[in-house]
Design an enzyme around this catalytic site. Sequence first.
Site, PDB file in Angstrom:
ATOM      1  CD  GLN A 293      -3.156  -0.748   0.301  1.00 56.01           C
ATOM      2  OE1 GLN A 293      -3.164   0.275  -0.364  1.00 56.01           O
ATOM      3  NE2 GLN A 293      -4.136  -1.618   0.272  1.00 56.01           N
ATOM      4  CB  CYS A 418     -10.041   1.403  -5.078  1.00 58.39           C
ATOM      5  SG  CYS A 418      -9.977   0.200  -6.438  1.00 58.39           S
TER       6      CYS A 418
END
Length: 461
Positions: A293, A418
């Site tokens: 991430q 997302c």
Amino acid sequence: MRKTVEEGKLEIGQTFPLTIRKMGINGEGVGFFKRQVVFVPGALPGEVIVAEVINIKNGFAEAKIKRIREKSPHRIEAPCPVYDQCGGCQLQHVTYEEQLRQKRDIVIQSLERYSGLNMEKTKIHDTIGMETPWNYRNKSQLQVGKQDTNVIAGLYGLNSHRIIDISDCMIQHAATNKVTQVVKALLRRLNIPIYNEKKHSGIVRTIVVRVGVETGEVQLVLVTAKNELPKKEIFIRDLRNKLPELKSIMQNVNGKRTSIIFGDDTHHLAGEEVIQETLGDLSFELSARAFFQLNPTQTVKLYDEVKKAACLTGTERVVDAYCGVGTIGLWLAKDAKEVRGMEVIRDAVLDARKNAANHGFTNMEYKVGTAERIMPLWVKEGWKPDVVVVDPPRTGCEYEFIETVLKVAPKRIVYVSCNPSTLAKDIKHFSKKYNVEYVQPLDMFPHTAHVEVVVKFTLKK
């Protein structure tokens, strides 16, 4: 003959007053001209502008701001000097508090349009933001080019293939900016050939820098068009002298005519082959091409929201679908009876197994394949999940996966998204058997239009 505003049709070059009604999913302002949608980058909800049409497509038009007649109270001066050229951020001209409000509104718009939910009864929490929304990205990937005699490194400009030099990116971690600047200076001083995309000549293509935010360890990956790196020994020596914090120096070779950053071959140049990073009390080894991430600070908040929605008591069987290298599963493993994950990318599954073993978890299992193939086999064997956690790509869940989950009918589903649009469409399918308990937006990438969302589903009684 030129069309006029009164005729109700727009043409390129036409100017007209426009009230901005809302923010679009890409951060642009959205207005309506005689029921025709007009998208205006940089315009804010509530503003009245003079718009100039730059493009017309089927069903909508694109325009630019000619003049602002009534300015939003949330508009500020973007602090980045190349903000309007780079395209990496879309919202630096908006106060951060308003960015968070608008991201929640983007989620609401998608749900209203696609989900079929009763919005008056749907709980949509405020967007979780960052205390300090700058210098948060732990990795930079900047294309290298020449500008006269200077070596530049940056991103391709908006709607162009021209590299915008980014000397000190405000959303990148300071360590990545520092390393990039030193590498640029060394490449210039040593006169190492820079890759020319049009001619398919030269050597150095991309500078990739990653920092372990919690550990402080830094890795450089120099992507080159050929195996040979001229003056390699001098380059490595000078680099290590100037940047003693560099823990790992790697070279990746990509000789193809492609926009893909990495090639298949990676070589170890100096230091370690990996750097270390931690999330909470979990630790990870990051190789040159490993996925991790980009905003670890917000990742901890995101995974905590997943854990909260999963409501684990130590007795639940959990499926981590689209598991990647298993980070979400690892976050839940201490509070679950068992975690099983699946992923179509074999290398990611191998990394997931390795991560589980490194952390001493014996209640985790990972398979290569799709959830729609593997989950029914587990159910047939008598293993049924209580909770399914899914973190799909931007395209959302495969229809077969949704149908499989509906048949298996776990008590809870935790959906990490997302892309609010594909999330909303998937919610419509899951709603056949599940209630949406709440929707939690989270700002993973401040100053961009991106918004992450966690949704908690519970099985209807």
